[in-house]
Design a protein around this motif. Structure first.
Motif, PDB file in Angstrom:
ATOM      1  N   ALA A  63      63.768  12.647 -69.109  1.00 34.62           N
ATOM      2  CA  ALA A  63      64.572  13.406 -70.022  1.00 34.62           C
ATOM      3  C   ALA A  63      65.991  13.198 -69.532  1.00 34.62           C
ATOM      4  O   ALA A  63      66.905  13.059 -70.571  1.00 34.62           O
ATOM      5  CB  ALA A  63      63.897  14.609 -70.189  1.00 34.62           C
ATOM      6  N   SER A  64      66.554  13.389 -68.499  1.00 34.45           N
ATOM      7  CA  SER A  64      67.739  13.502 -68.132  1.00 34.45           C
ATOM      8  C   SER A  64      68.292  12.041 -68.334  1.00 34.45           C
ATOM      9  O   SER A  64      69.551  11.914 -68.578  1.00 34.45           O
ATOM     10  CB  SER A  64      68.023  13.895 -66.584  1.00 34.45           C
ATOM     11  OG  SER A  64      69.196  13.749 -66.061  1.00 34.45           O
ATOM     12  N   ARG A  65      67.600  10.922 -68.062  1.00 37.85           N
ATOM     13  CA  ARG A  65      68.000   9.744 -68.451  1.00 37.85           C
ATOM     14  C   ARG A  65      68.031   9.157 -69.867  1.00 37.85           C
ATOM     15  O   ARG A  65      68.351   8.012 -70.255  1.00 37.85           O
ATOM     16  CB  ARG A  65      67.077   8.573 -67.693  1.00 37.85           C
ATOM     17  CG  ARG A  65      67.477   8.899 -65.938  1.00 37.85           C
ATOM     18  CD  ARG A  65      66.224   8.300 -65.142  1.00 37.85           C
ATOM     19  NE  ARG A  65      66.410   8.653 -63.945  1.00 37.85           N
ATOM     20  CZ  ARG A  65      66.839   7.985 -62.868  1.00 37.85           C
ATOM     21  NH1 ARG A  65      66.962   6.447 -63.094  1.00 37.85           N
ATOM     22  NH2 ARG A  65      66.918   8.302 -61.481  1.00 37.85           N
ATOM     23  N   GLY A  66      67.651  10.047 -70.853  1.00 36.18           N
ATOM     24  CA  GLY A  66      67.709   9.778 -72.043  1.00 36.18           C
ATOM     25  C   GLY A  66      66.632   9.638 -73.016  1.00 36.18           C
ATOM     26  O   GLY A  66      66.572   9.501 -74.039  1.00 36.18           O
ATOM     27  N   CYS A  67      65.270   9.562 -72.172  1.00 36.03           N
ATOM     28  CA  CYS A  67      64.055   9.395 -72.774  1.00 36.03           C
ATOM     29  C   CYS A  67      63.693  10.655 -73.864  1.00 36.03           C
ATOM     30  O   CYS A  67      64.033  11.538 -73.649  1.00 36.03           O
ATOM     31  CB  CYS A  67      62.944   9.291 -71.834  1.00 36.03           C
ATOM     32  SG  CYS A  67      61.450   9.026 -72.656  1.00 36.03           S
ATOM     33  N   GLN A  68      63.622  10.286 -75.167  1.00 38.47           N
ATOM     34  CA  GLN A  68      63.349  11.268 -76.122  1.00 38.47           C
ATOM     35  C   GLN A  68      61.948  11.515 -76.552  1.00 38.47           C
ATOM     36  O   GLN A  68      61.618  12.417 -77.067  1.00 38.47           O
ATOM     37  CB  GLN A  68      64.085  10.563 -77.487  1.00 38.47           C
ATOM     38  CG  GLN A  68      65.444  10.230 -77.487  1.00 38.47           C
ATOM     39  CD  GLN A  68      66.200  11.436 -77.229  1.00 38.47           C
ATOM     40  OE1 GLN A  68      66.159  12.684 -77.847  1.00 38.47           O
ATOM     41  NE2 GLN A  68      67.194  11.461 -76.038  1.00 38.47           N
ATOM     42  N   ASP A  69      60.993  10.906 -75.699  1.00 44.43           N
ATOM     43  CA  ASP A  69      59.470  11.144 -76.026  1.00 44.43           C
ATOM     44  C   ASP A  69      58.658  11.227 -74.819  1.00 44.43           C
ATOM     45  O   ASP A  69      58.095  10.153 -74.344  1.00 44.43           O
ATOM     46  CB  ASP A  69      59.303  10.070 -76.939  1.00 44.43           C
ATOM     47  CG  ASP A  69      57.754  10.447 -77.356  1.00 44.43           C
ATOM     48  OD1 ASP A  69      57.177  11.267 -77.000  1.00 44.43           O
ATOM     49  OD2 ASP A  69      57.200   9.325 -78.013  1.00 44.43           O
ATOM     50  N   VAL A  70      58.611  12.297 -74.098  1.00 37.66           N
ATOM     51  CA  VAL A  70      57.964  12.565 -73.160  1.00 37.66           C
ATOM     52  C   VAL A  70      56.839  13.586 -73.271  1.00 37.66           C
ATOM     53  O   VAL A  70      57.115  14.600 -73.636  1.00 37.66           O
ATOM     54  CB  VAL A  70      58.739  13.047 -71.757  1.00 37.66           C
ATOM     55  CG1 VAL A  70      57.978  13.332 -70.552  1.00 37.66           C
ATOM     56  CG2 VAL A  70      60.041  12.157 -71.566  1.00 37.66           C
ATOM     57  N   THR A  71      55.569  13.483 -72.881  1.00 38.90           N
ATOM     58  CA  THR A  71      54.534  14.094 -73.064  1.00 38.90           C
ATOM     59  C   THR A  71      53.878  14.300 -71.706  1.00 38.90           C
ATOM     60  O   THR A  71      53.727  13.430 -70.911  1.00 38.90           O
ATOM     61  CB  THR A  71      53.292  13.471 -73.671  1.00 38.90           C
ATOM     62  OG1 THR A  71      53.750  12.976 -75.256  1.00 38.90           O
ATOM     63  CG2 THR A  71      52.152  14.368 -74.117  1.00 38.90           C
ATOM     64  N   SER A  72      53.919  15.432 -71.204  1.00 37.43           N
ATOM     65  CA  SER A  72      53.598  16.011 -69.930  1.00 37.43           C
ATOM     66  C   SER A  72      52.370  16.810 -69.845  1.00 37.43           C
ATOM     67  O   SER A  72      52.237  17.776 -70.782  1.00 37.43           O
ATOM     68  CB  SER A  72      54.522  17.166 -69.095  1.00 37.43           C
ATOM     69  OG  SER A  72      55.929  16.670 -69.554  1.00 37.43           O
ATOM     70  N   VAL A  73      51.374  16.380 -69.117  1.00 40.42           N
ATOM     71  CA  VAL A  73      50.024  16.927 -69.104  1.00 40.42           C
ATOM     72  C   VAL A  73      49.688  17.584 -67.927  1.00 40.42           C
ATOM     73  O   VAL A  73      49.830  16.966 -66.622  1.00 40.42           O
ATOM     74  CB  VAL A  73      48.711  15.925 -69.365  1.00 40.42           C
ATOM     75  CG1 VAL A  73      47.495  16.582 -69.573  1.00 40.42           C
ATOM     76  CG2 VAL A  73      49.052  15.105 -70.955  1.00 40.42           C
ATOM     77  N   GLU A  74      49.433  18.863 -67.827  1.00 39.31           N
ATOM     78  CA  GLU A  74      49.157  19.728 -66.806  1.00 39.31           C
ATOM     79  C   GLU A  74      48.024  20.832 -66.803  1.00 39.31           C
ATOM     80  O   GLU A  74      48.288  21.492 -67.998  1.00 39.31           O
ATOM     81  CB  GLU A  74      50.740  20.193 -66.340  1.00 39.31           C
ATOM     82  CG  GLU A  74      50.775  21.264 -65.125  1.00 39.31           C
ATOM     83  CD  GLU A  74      49.826  20.643 -63.855  1.00 39.31           C
ATOM     84  OE1 GLU A  74      49.107  21.663 -63.434  1.00 39.31           O
ATOM     85  OE2 GLU A  74      50.046  19.664 -63.411  1.00 39.31           O
ATOM     86  N   MET A  75      47.327  21.051 -66.009  1.00 34.48           N
ATOM     87  CA  MET A  75      46.222  22.002 -66.235  1.00 34.48           C
ATOM     88  C   MET A  75      46.771  23.566 -65.883  1.00 34.48           C
ATOM     89  O   MET A  75      46.364  24.328 -66.415  1.00 34.48           O
ATOM     90  CB  MET A  75      45.102  21.764 -65.260  1.00 34.48           C
ATOM     91  CG  MET A  75      43.840  22.496 -65.511  1.00 34.48           C
ATOM     92  SD  MET A  75      42.323  21.951 -64.852  1.00 34.48           S
ATOM     93  CE  MET A  75      42.727  21.656 -63.150  1.00 34.48           C
ATOM     94  N   ASN A  76      47.668  23.599 -64.799  1.00 26.54           N
ATOM     95  CA  ASN A  76      47.912  25.055 -64.386  1.00 26.54           C
ATOM     96  C   ASN A  76      49.074  25.451 -65.364  1.00 26.54           C
ATOM     97  O   ASN A  76      49.993  25.095 -65.592  1.00 26.54           O
ATOM     98  CB  ASN A  76      48.719  24.651 -62.972  1.00 26.54           C
ATOM     99  CG  ASN A  76      49.021  26.281 -62.459  1.00 26.54           C
ATOM    100  OD1 ASN A  76      49.330  27.073 -63.132  1.00 26.54           O
ATOM    101  ND2 ASN A  76      48.732  26.376 -61.073  1.00 26.54           N
ATOM    102  N   PRO A  77      48.590  26.722 -66.029  1.00 26.16           N
ATOM    103  CA  PRO A  77      49.397  27.099 -67.095  1.00 26.16           C
ATOM    104  C   PRO A  77      50.773  27.671 -66.426  1.00 26.16           C
ATOM    105  O   PRO A  77      51.865  27.712 -67.517  1.00 26.16           O
ATOM    106  CB  PRO A  77      48.579  28.443 -67.650  1.00 26.16           C
ATOM    107  CG  PRO A  77      47.592  28.897 -66.343  1.00 26.16           C
ATOM    108  CD  PRO A  77      47.274  27.561 -65.764  1.00 26.16           C
TER     109      PRO A  77
END
Length: 195
Positions: A63-77
């Motif tokens: 995101a810092s490098r300008g990416c507009q579409d990042v989906t982050s999948v993580e189990m720990n709430p």
């Protein structure tokens, strides 16, 4: 504690709460990884799937490098809420979408929903080899990669994750990144759907 290496938030330090059990990718390895990726992709136009996102070290870097579409999948709430609060603080909430869930279940549930240029997976270091192979299969057989896409798996250097789609591995101490290309069948189907 880790820092964002480059982009809008270059040198920004991110401090996770002490009780978080996380192992962010080292600065050295992250710098090398993004050097490879930026030689191939325009960060502002790619979509990224970050699996086992932890506290968001890789997602925030994209995101810092300008990416507009990042989906982050993580189990720990606690980790997903940390990613959300950090993204909000850095004005990245529109760029990063967090999904809470077990990565394997998530990949089975969302198959064929969307494809990405870059899928990055940093499973826990104690993950068994057979689980890595399940991960490779779920991503590569279910068209999560666009025809020009790449799957990158971060793993212990002593592990050798052979697969027909394997391209190369880059080793940085006890951490390695293995790169995999999409299956030709997936490429054909995706291009047929687009035409």
């Amino acid at each position: 504690m880790y820092r964002i290496i480059s982009g809008k938030w270059k040198a920004k330090k991110i401090a996770a709460p002490r009780h978080f059990d996380v192992r962010p990718t080292t600065d050295f390895a992250k710098e090398a990884l993004f050097s490879i990726l930026e030689n191939t992709y325009d960060m502002q136009s790619v979509s990224v799937l970050d699996l086992f996102a932890g506290i968001g070290s890789i997602s925030l870097e994209f995101a810092s490098r300008g990416c507009q579409d990042v989906t982050s999948v993580e189990m720990n709430p606690k980790h997903t809420s940390f990613i959300n609060s950090t993204a909000a603080e850095l004005d990245m909430s529109l760029q990063i979408s967090t999904q809470r869930g077990d990565v394997y279940d998530w990949l089975k549930k969302f198959r064929n929903n969307k494809s990405y240029e870059i899928v990055f997976a940093d499973a826990p270091f104690e993950t068994e080899e057979k689980k890595y192979h399940e991960l490779l299969s779920l991503v590569l057989k279910n068209k999560y990669l666009k025809p020009n896409g790449v799957l990158i798996v971060e793993h212990q250097s002593r592990l050798k994750l052979d697969h027909p789609n394997f391209k190369f591995t880059r080793k940085y101490g006890n951490v390695s990144f293995s790169f995999y290309e999409p299956t030709p069948e997936a490429e054909e189907e995706i291009s047929n759907q687009e035409n």
